[in-house]
Design an enzyme around this catalytic site. Sequence first.
Site, PDB file in Angstrom:
ATOM      1  N   ARG A  95     -12.710  25.654   9.601  1.00  0.00           N
ATOM      2  CA  ARG A  95     -11.859  24.591  10.133  1.00  0.00           C
ATOM      3  C   ARG A  95     -11.145  25.019  11.424  1.00  0.00           C
ATOM      4  NH1 ARG A  95     -10.034  20.320   6.781  1.00  0.00           N
ATOM      5  NH2 ARG A  95     -11.566  19.958   5.180  1.00  0.00           N
ATOM      6  N   ARG A 129      -6.207  20.343  13.292  1.00  0.00           N
ATOM      7  CA  ARG A 129      -4.868  19.853  13.631  1.00  0.00           C
ATOM      8  C   ARG A 129      -3.850  20.921  13.999  1.00  0.00           C
ATOM      9  NH1 ARG A 129      -4.737  16.466   8.279  1.00  0.00           N
ATOM     10  NH2 ARG A 129      -5.857  18.378   7.819  1.00  0.00           N
ATOM     11  N   ASP A 172     -17.926  16.390   9.617  1.00  0.00           N
ATOM     12  CA  ASP A 172     -17.365  16.538   8.285  1.00  0.00           C
ATOM     13  C   ASP A 172     -18.498  16.514   7.279  1.00  0.00           C
ATOM     14  OD1 ASP A 172     -14.454  16.455   6.998  1.00  0.00           O
ATOM     15  OD2 ASP A 172     -15.872  15.486   5.649  1.00  0.00           O
ATOM     16  N   TYR A 205     -17.246  13.965  -4.512  1.00  0.00           N
ATOM     17  CA  TYR A 205     -16.583  12.930  -3.705  1.00  0.00           C
ATOM     18  C   TYR A 205     -17.117  11.546  -4.043  1.00  0.00           C
ATOM     19  CZ  TYR A 205     -13.966  16.215  -0.901  1.00  0.00           C
ATOM     20  OH  TYR A 205     -13.069  17.170  -0.505  1.00  0.00           O
TER      21      TYR A 205
HETATM   22  O1  CP3 Z   1     -14.659  23.961  10.669  1.00  0.00           O
HETATM   23  C1  CP3 Z   1     -14.580  23.210  11.660  1.00  0.00           C
HETATM   24  O2  CP3 Z   1     -13.780  23.407  12.587  1.00  0.00           O
HETATM   25  C2  CP3 Z   1     -15.580  22.077  11.788  1.00  0.00           C
HETATM   26  C3  CP3 Z   1     -15.174  20.800  11.304  1.00  0.00           C
HETATM   27  C4  CP3 Z   1     -15.035  20.533   9.798  1.00  0.00           C
HETATM   28  C5  CP3 Z   1     -14.160  19.528   9.310  1.00  0.00           C
HETATM   29  N1  CP3 Z   1     -14.353  19.387   7.980  1.00  0.00           N
HETATM   30  C6  CP3 Z   1     -13.234  18.743  10.137  1.00  0.00           C
HETATM   31  C7  CP3 Z   1     -12.146  17.985   9.499  1.00  0.00           C
HETATM   32  C8  CP3 Z   1     -15.724  21.039   8.700  1.00  0.00           C
HETATM   33  C9  CP3 Z   1     -16.758  22.172   8.642  1.00  0.00           C
HETATM   34  C10 CP3 Z   1     -15.293  20.306   7.560  1.00  0.00           C
HETATM   35  C11 CP3 Z   1     -15.836  20.510   6.211  1.00  0.00           C
HETATM   36  C12 CP3 Z   1     -15.205  19.821   5.069  1.00  0.00           C
HETATM   37  N2  CP3 Z   1     -14.707  18.555   4.990  1.00  0.00           N
HETATM   38  C13 CP3 Z   1     -15.103  20.388   3.783  1.00  0.00           C
HETATM   39  C14 CP3 Z   1     -15.622  21.752   3.410  1.00  0.00           C
HETATM   40  C15 CP3 Z   1     -14.710  22.833   3.828  1.00  0.00           C
HETATM   41  C16 CP3 Z   1     -13.466  22.945   2.958  1.00  0.00           C
HETATM   42  O3  CP3 Z   1     -12.371  22.807   3.529  1.00  0.00           O
HETATM   43  O4  CP3 Z   1     -13.606  23.183   1.755  1.00  0.00           O
HETATM   44  C17 CP3 Z   1     -14.485  19.441   2.948  1.00  0.00           C
HETATM   45  C18 CP3 Z   1     -14.143  19.615   1.489  1.00  0.00           C
HETATM   46  C19 CP3 Z   1     -14.252  18.274   3.732  1.00  0.00           C
HETATM   47  C20 CP3 Z   1     -13.689  16.983   3.275  1.00  0.00           C
HETATM   48  C21 CP3 Z   1     -12.456  16.624   3.993  1.00  0.00           C
HETATM   49  N3  CP3 Z   1     -12.404  16.290   5.329  1.00  0.00           N
HETATM   50  C22 CP3 Z   1     -11.146  16.533   3.475  1.00  0.00           C
HETATM   51  C23 CP3 Z   1     -10.768  16.832   2.033  1.00  0.00           C
HETATM   52  C24 CP3 Z   1     -10.322  16.114   4.516  1.00  0.00           C
HETATM   53  C25 CP3 Z   1      -8.866  15.742   4.415  1.00  0.00           C
HETATM   54  C26 CP3 Z   1      -8.004  16.915   4.262  1.00  0.00           C
HETATM   55  C27 CP3 Z   1      -7.681  17.471   5.601  1.00  0.00           C
HETATM   56  O5  CP3 Z   1      -7.815  18.692   5.791  1.00  0.00           O
HETATM   57  O6  CP3 Z   1      -7.260  16.665   6.444  1.00  0.00           O
HETATM   58  C28 CP3 Z   1     -11.108  16.012   5.690  1.00  0.00           C
HETATM   59  C29 CP3 Z   1     -10.666  15.652   7.044  1.00  0.00           C
HETATM   60  C30 CP3 Z   1     -10.981  16.597   8.157  1.00  0.00           C
HETATM   61  N4  CP3 Z   1     -12.163  17.229   8.337  1.00  0.00           N
HETATM   62  C31 CP3 Z   1     -10.119  16.939   9.249  1.00  0.00           C
HETATM   63  C32 CP3 Z   1     -10.849  17.787  10.087  1.00  0.00           C
HETATM   64  C33 CP3 Z   1     -10.390  18.392  11.397  1.00  0.00           C
HETATM   65  C34 CP3 Z   1      -8.731  16.414   9.481  1.00  0.00           C
HETATM   66  C35 CP3 Z   1      -8.873  15.011  10.005  1.00  0.00           C
HETATM   67  C36 CP3 Z   1      -7.848  14.627  11.047  1.00  0.00           C
HETATM   68  O7  CP3 Z   1      -7.967  15.003  12.226  1.00  0.00           O
HETATM   69  O8  CP3 Z   1      -6.946  13.863  10.677  1.00  0.00           O
END
Ligand code: CP3
Length: 345
Positions: free
Chosen positions: A23, A27, A72, A149
């Site tokens: 990640r 943010r 994502d 999910y």
């Molecule tokens: O790693 C990176 O920089 C690449 C981008 C990336 C995102 N999500 C961007 C994201 C990657 C590789 C993911 C994978 C992802 N997404 C996973 C597996 C990794 C992990 O954390 O276990 C999972 C479970 C998700 C599902 C997901 N996406 C959730 C549960 C959420 C909400 C919680 C949160 O952290 O906000 C997201 C949203 C998300 N995915 C954001 C980002 C940058 C935040 C969205 C925003 O900008 O508001």
Amino acid sequence: MNTTFLQACRGEKVAYTPVWLMRQAGRYLPEYQQVRAKVSFLGLCKTPELAAEVTIQPVDILGVDAAILFSDILVPLEPMGAALEFHESRGPVFPHPVRDEAAVSRLRVPEPEAELGFVMDTIRLLRRELAAKVPLIGFSGAPFTLATYLIEGGSSKSFLYTKKMMYTAPELYHKLLVKITDCTVRYLKAQAAAGAQALQIFDSWVGVLAPCDFAQFALPYVKTIIAELKKATDVPIIYFANNGATLVDLSVESGADVLGLDWRLPLDEAVRRVDGKVALQGNLDPLALLLPHARMEERIGRILRQAKGARGHIFNLGHGILPEIPPEQAKFMVEAVHRLSARKG
Ligand code: CP3
């Protein structure tokens, strides 16, 4: 190009331990917030120029040794036919959970170039922009994590509906997982064909399974994905089973080149358990980025020492970086990993 990351994935000798952060585009970076202020999260994922811009931000700001595609794991579920919403406070939501035969039957296996073309366009754009910098990692979710999910309708604590389907309707569960697996094979092949130089499979919630259930209900689908990918591409494949300390021995059988580890398992123990069969990635507690520098260095130094006998080691956090982390702390971590791991002569 700095290929240290790819060399470590392949178990080759490296001048220092490469590092990236799960990640890493997100943010906690004001530069990401600025782009995100103009567009929704899914809109950002679907606009190649913007997705490429935020992918490169941590490469330039932190000095990491790999970029990871900005997208994502849930993105490919939309063209499968599952409506997806991201809510600011609740995270991802699927308003129509997939819990019966009719709902599973309705899901389709999308054609990646046609229906997820924005992802492949982002990869092609990034390869041009990253040419003189670092390799690009593509990714997907693992079938079990993606299924949770769809079945739960979003994030979950108990995974009640997922386990209920596993235990009371195993054939339906299998049918769903086969569809997700099929979709993921095509999706990851398309990413490699577009130029992704490594692929990571995120199994974020698989740690809620007992090892016997992991062996029956999650691992076989990961094995299929990796076996199919290995027929089409030689890019290194990383399998990250979050909270998977009890699943390491089984995870080695996945066929992955690299296992990603969370922070709960000391790396020297992982080194012993994988017995040279795979390289390792990890595993600093993401909140250890809050430690004062001297103490963070101690933790980093310990992980580097514990990784000594590994076939290859890529430094990373044990899970994604959180929005509360000051970017300077992440930058210090990357610099410290490089400095403390530099091989002399
Ligand atoms: O790693 C990176 O920089 C690449 C981008 C990336 C995102 N999500 C961007 C994201 C990657 C590789 C993911 C994978 C992802 N997404 C996973 C597996 C990794 C992990 O954390 O276990 C999972 C479970 C998700 C599902 C997901 N996406 C959730 C549960 C959420 C909400 C919680 C949160 O952290 O906000 C997201 C949203 C998300 N995915 C954001 C980002 C940058 C935040 C969205 C925003 O900008 O508001």
